[in-house]
Design a protein around this motif. Sequence first.
Motif, PDB file in Angstrom:
ATOM      1  N   LEU A 217       0.836  -1.200   0.000  1.00 31.51           N
ATOM      2  CA  LEU A 217       0.000   0.000   0.000  1.00 31.51           C
ATOM      3  C   LEU A 217       0.873   1.253   0.000  1.00 31.51           C
ATOM      4  O   LEU A 217       0.623   2.209  -0.750  1.00 31.51           O
ATOM      5  CB  LEU A 217      -0.918  -0.009   1.223  1.00 31.51           C
ATOM      6  CG  LEU A 217      -1.953   1.116   1.346  1.00 31.51           C
ATOM      7  CD1 LEU A 217      -2.945   1.058   0.194  1.00 31.51           C
ATOM      8  CD2 LEU A 217      -2.682   1.029   2.681  1.00 31.51           C
ATOM      9  N   ILE A 218       1.916   1.251   0.819  1.00 31.25           N
ATOM     10  CA  ILE A 218       2.847   2.379   0.888  1.00 31.25           C
ATOM     11  C   ILE A 218       3.563   2.563  -0.449  1.00 31.25           C
ATOM     12  O   ILE A 218       3.700   3.683  -0.958  1.00 31.25           O
ATOM     13  CB  ILE A 218       3.873   2.171   2.013  1.00 31.25           C
ATOM     14  CG1 ILE A 218       3.183   2.129   3.372  1.00 31.25           C
ATOM     15  CG2 ILE A 218       4.926   3.283   2.001  1.00 31.25           C
ATOM     16  CD1 ILE A 218       4.063   1.634   4.503  1.00 31.25           C
ATOM     17  N   LYS A 219       4.007   1.459  -1.038  1.00 33.07           N
ATOM     18  CA  LYS A 219       4.704   1.518  -2.324  1.00 33.07           C
ATOM     19  C   LYS A 219       3.813   2.119  -3.396  1.00 33.07           C
ATOM     20  O   LYS A 219       4.239   3.010  -4.149  1.00 33.07           O
ATOM     21  CB  LYS A 219       5.134   0.109  -2.737  1.00 33.07           C
ATOM     22  CG  LYS A 219       5.734   0.029  -4.131  1.00 33.07           C
ATOM     23  CD  LYS A 219       5.967  -1.410  -4.535  1.00 33.07           C
ATOM     24  CE  LYS A 219       6.407  -1.515  -5.996  1.00 33.07           C
ATOM     25  NZ  LYS A 219       6.550  -2.931  -6.423  1.00 33.07           N
ATOM     26  N   ARG A 220       2.570   1.649  -3.478  1.00 34.88           N
ATOM     27  CA  ARG A 220       1.660   2.141  -4.511  1.00 34.88           C
ATOM     28  C   ARG A 220       1.329   3.617  -4.302  1.00 34.88           C
ATOM     29  O   ARG A 220       1.217   4.368  -5.267  1.00 34.88           O
ATOM     30  CB  ARG A 220       0.375   1.315  -4.512  1.00 34.88           C
ATOM     31  CG  ARG A 220       0.511  -0.143  -4.940  1.00 34.88           C
ATOM     32  CD  ARG A 220       0.788  -0.266  -6.442  1.00 34.88           C
ATOM     33  NE  ARG A 220       0.711  -1.636  -6.914  1.00 34.88           N
ATOM     34  CZ  ARG A 220      -0.324  -2.150  -7.587  1.00 34.88           C
ATOM     35  NH1 ARG A 220      -1.397  -1.396  -7.851  1.00 34.88           N
ATOM     36  NH2 ARG A 220      -0.298  -3.391  -8.001  1.00 34.88           N
ATOM     37  N   ILE A 260      -8.723   0.700  -7.246  1.00 39.71           N
ATOM     38  CA  ILE A 260      -8.418   0.556  -8.675  1.00 39.71           C
ATOM     39  C   ILE A 260      -8.117   1.919  -9.286  1.00 39.71           C
ATOM     40  O   ILE A 260      -7.135   2.087 -10.025  1.00 39.71           O
ATOM     41  CB  ILE A 260      -9.584  -0.127  -9.414  1.00 39.71           C
ATOM     42  CG1 ILE A 260      -9.713  -1.586  -8.953  1.00 39.71           C
ATOM     43  CG2 ILE A 260      -9.385  -0.057 -10.921  1.00 39.71           C
ATOM     44  CD1 ILE A 260     -10.975  -2.274  -9.437  1.00 39.71           C
ATOM     45  N   GLU A 261      -8.942   2.902  -8.951  1.00 37.04           N
ATOM     46  CA  GLU A 261      -8.758   4.255  -9.486  1.00 37.04           C
ATOM     47  C   GLU A 261      -7.436   4.862  -9.034  1.00 37.04           C
ATOM     48  O   GLU A 261      -6.736   5.527  -9.799  1.00 37.04           O
ATOM     49  CB  GLU A 261      -9.917   5.152  -9.028  1.00 37.04           C
ATOM     50  CG  GLU A 261      -9.837   6.579  -9.538  1.00 37.04           C
ATOM     51  CD  GLU A 261     -10.976   7.449  -9.016  1.00 37.04           C
ATOM     52  OE1 GLU A 261     -10.866   8.686  -9.127  1.00 37.04           O
ATOM     53  OE2 GLU A 261     -11.956   6.889  -8.480  1.00 37.04           O
ATOM     54  N   LYS A 262      -7.065   4.614  -7.775  1.00 34.27           N
ATOM     55  CA  LYS A 262      -5.836   5.184  -7.214  1.00 34.27           C
ATOM     56  C   LYS A 262      -4.624   4.255  -7.369  1.00 34.27           C
ATOM     57  O   LYS A 262      -3.524   4.592  -6.931  1.00 34.27           O
ATOM     58  CB  LYS A 262      -6.052   5.488  -5.718  1.00 34.27           C
ATOM     59  CG  LYS A 262      -7.072   6.571  -5.427  1.00 34.27           C
ATOM     60  CD  LYS A 262      -7.217   6.788  -3.925  1.00 34.27           C
ATOM     61  CE  LYS A 262      -8.186   7.904  -3.598  1.00 34.27           C
ATOM     62  NZ  LYS A 262      -7.652   9.231  -3.984  1.00 34.27           N
ATOM     63  N   ASN A 263      -4.840   3.072  -7.981  1.00 33.96           N
ATOM     64  CA  ASN A 263      -3.791   2.065  -8.163  1.00 33.96           C
ATOM     65  C   ASN A 263      -3.197   1.633  -6.822  1.00 33.96           C
ATOM     66  O   ASN A 263      -1.987   1.522  -6.656  1.00 33.96           O
ATOM     67  CB  ASN A 263      -2.678   2.580  -9.086  1.00 33.96           C
ATOM     68  CG  ASN A 263      -1.760   1.461  -9.556  1.00 33.96           C
ATOM     69  OD1 ASN A 263      -2.193   0.333  -9.777  1.00 33.96           O
ATOM     70  ND2 ASN A 263      -0.481   1.764  -9.700  1.00 33.96           N
ATOM     71  N   LEU A 264      -4.066   1.342  -5.857  1.00 31.71           N
ATOM     72  CA  LEU A 264      -3.649   0.907  -4.529  1.00 31.71           C
ATOM     73  C   LEU A 264      -3.953  -0.580  -4.343  1.00 31.71           C
ATOM     74  O   LEU A 264      -4.938  -1.089  -4.880  1.00 31.71           O
ATOM     75  CB  LEU A 264      -4.378   1.706  -3.449  1.00 31.71           C
ATOM     76  CG  LEU A 264      -4.171   3.228  -3.455  1.00 31.71           C
ATOM     77  CD1 LEU A 264      -5.056   3.877  -2.410  1.00 31.71           C
ATOM     78  CD2 LEU A 264      -2.701   3.564  -3.211  1.00 31.71           C
ATOM     79  N   SER A 265      -3.122  -1.251  -3.574  1.00 36.06           N
ATOM     80  CA  SER A 265      -3.321  -2.675  -3.320  1.00 36.06           C
ATOM     81  C   SER A 265      -2.848  -3.040  -1.926  1.00 36.06           C
ATOM     82  O   SER A 265      -1.859  -2.495  -1.435  1.00 36.06           O
ATOM     83  CB  SER A 265      -2.544  -3.507  -4.355  1.00 36.06           C
ATOM     84  OG  SER A 265      -2.603  -4.882  -4.051  1.00 36.06           O
ATOM     85  N   LEU A 266      -3.561  -3.971  -1.298  1.00 33.03           N
ATOM     86  CA  LEU A 266      -3.232  -4.432   0.054  1.00 33.03           C
ATOM     87  C   LEU A 266      -2.445  -5.734   0.001  1.00 33.03           C
ATOM     88  O   LEU A 266      -2.727  -6.683   0.729  1.00 33.03           O
ATOM     89  CB  LEU A 266      -4.524  -4.636   0.860  1.00 33.03           C
ATOM     90  CG  LEU A 266      -5.426  -3.418   1.043  1.00 33.03           C
ATOM     91  CD1 LEU A 266      -6.749  -3.843   1.678  1.00 33.03           C
ATOM     92  CD2 LEU A 266      -4.744  -2.355   1.892  1.00 33.03           C
ATOM     93  N   GLY A 267      -1.423  -5.775  -0.841  1.00 30.10           N
ATOM     94  CA  GLY A 267      -0.668  -7.012  -1.026  1.00 30.10           C
ATOM     95  C   GLY A 267      -0.013  -7.522   0.239  1.00 30.10           C
ATOM     96  O   GLY A 267       0.033  -8.738   0.481  1.00 30.10           O
ATOM     97  N   GLY A 268       0.497  -6.626   1.070  1.00 30.27           N
ATOM     98  CA  GLY A 268       1.120  -7.061   2.323  1.00 30.27           C
ATOM     99  C   GLY A 268       0.115  -7.672   3.276  1.00 30.27           C
ATOM    100  O   GLY A 268       0.389  -8.683   3.935  1.00 30.27           O
ATOM    101  N   SER A 269      -1.061  -7.072   3.342  1.00 26.78           N
ATOM    102  CA  SER A 269      -2.121  -7.599   4.203  1.00 26.78           C
ATOM    103  C   SER A 269      -2.614  -8.946   3.696  1.00 26.78           C
ATOM    104  O   SER A 269      -2.944  -9.841   4.492  1.00 26.78           O
ATOM    105  CB  SER A 269      -3.286  -6.605   4.257  1.00 26.78           C
ATOM    106  OG  SER A 269      -2.866  -5.358   4.772  1.00 26.78           O
ATOM    107  N   ALA A 270      -2.665  -9.102   2.374  1.00 21.86           N
ATOM    108  CA  ALA A 270      -3.080 -10.383   1.797  1.00 21.86           C
ATOM    109  C   ALA A 270      -2.113 -11.495   2.204  1.00 21.86           C
ATOM    110  O   ALA A 270      -2.534 -12.607   2.534  1.00 21.86           O
ATOM    111  CB  ALA A 270      -3.150 -10.274   0.275  1.00 21.86           C
ATOM    112  N   ASP A 271      -0.813 -11.190   2.198  1.00 25.99           N
ATOM    113  CA  ASP A 271       0.171 -12.188   2.636  1.00 25.99           C
ATOM    114  C   ASP A 271      -0.053 -12.577   4.095  1.00 25.99           C
ATOM    115  O   ASP A 271       0.048 -13.750   4.466  1.00 25.99           O
ATOM    116  CB  ASP A 271       1.591 -11.650   2.459  1.00 25.99           C
ATOM    117  CG  ASP A 271       2.041 -11.651   1.005  1.00 25.99           C
ATOM    118  OD1 ASP A 271       1.399 -12.331   0.181  1.00 25.99           O
ATOM    119  OD2 ASP A 271       3.032 -10.960   0.693  1.00 25.99           O
TER     120      ASP A 271
END
Length: 286
Positions: A217-220, A260-271
Motif C-alpha cells: 500500500l505504501i509503495k503504490r 483501482i482508481e488510485k492504483n492501490l493494493s493491500l498485497g502485504g495484508s493479503a500475505d
Amino acid sequence: MKMQTIDFVQAAERALLYEVTVNPKPGLVDPSSNGAHSDMDVYTFIDSAVSLQPYLSTAVTLAQQFNGNRSLTALFEELRQAGIDAEKDMFNATKGVNTHKGAVFSLGILVCATAYLTAQAQPITSENVSQTVQAMLQGLSEHDFARLTQKPEKALTAGERQFLKYGATGIRGQAEAGFPVVMGVALPYLASTTGDMNGRLLDTLMMISRETEDSNLIKRAGTMDILPWWQGQVDAYFTMGGSKTEEGLNYAKTLDNICIEKNLSLGGSADLLILTVYMAIVTDVL
C-alpha cells in the motif's frame, strides 16, 4: 497435535487458495475483480499456488532433517536457498508475474517452523510458532539492511527502499518478531468471528490491513500518509457492519473501485491473511 508431512503442505495450499478466493477484496485479485492488478487474475494465483507445492514440501523436509545441535538461523538459511528456486518456479508458472513472492518468504517460514515443532514433539501453538520463528530469523533485519547504502538504486527492492526512506522494516520486521500481527491480532480475531467463511476472512483481512503498515500500500501510494487514510476507510467499513451487512459489503466494493482508481493494493495484508489462515488450520481454528 501431530500432523503428517502432506498435511502441512495441504494446509499451506489451502491458505493460498482461500486468500485469493475471498471477495470483494479492495485492490486485490479475487474471483469477481482483478483489483489494481491488470497483469494477473485468479487463475494466475491458482497456477502460482500449485507451483509452490514442491517448495512447501521441501520446507517440511528441511525442518524434519534439521540437526538440533545447530542454531535455528541455519535452518532459515537452508530454507532461504530453497526459496530462491521456488521464486523461479513461481515466475515460470505465472509468465513473469509476481503473485506470491512475499508468501514464498513468509509462508515458507511458518511451514518450516510448524514442521520443526512437530519433529521435536512440541505442540503447535501461536506462542511456540512465534518463538521458533524468532529463533530462526534472529538478526535478519540487521543483516539484510546492513549495507543498503552501498547497493545501486536500481538493485533495491521495494522493501529496501522503504527502509532507507522511512525506516520501515516491512515483512522482515514482522517475521523477525514472530509475526505479531498474525499471532496477536489476526488469529484471535478470526477465531472470534462467526458466519460464512468468505465473510469471516474478508473481515479478518480488513482488520489486518488496519493493524499493519502494508508495504505494498505504501509503495503504490508513494507515501506513509496513506496509512491513516486507509485506517479511516476500514473503520467506516466496520461501523457499517463489515461483511455481515449489505451496506458493509457494498462499501468493500466501493473501496475496491477507489483502490483501482488510485492504483492501490493491500498485497502485504493479503500475505498476512495467508499466514493467518495457515495458522488457523494447523491450530484447529478453521
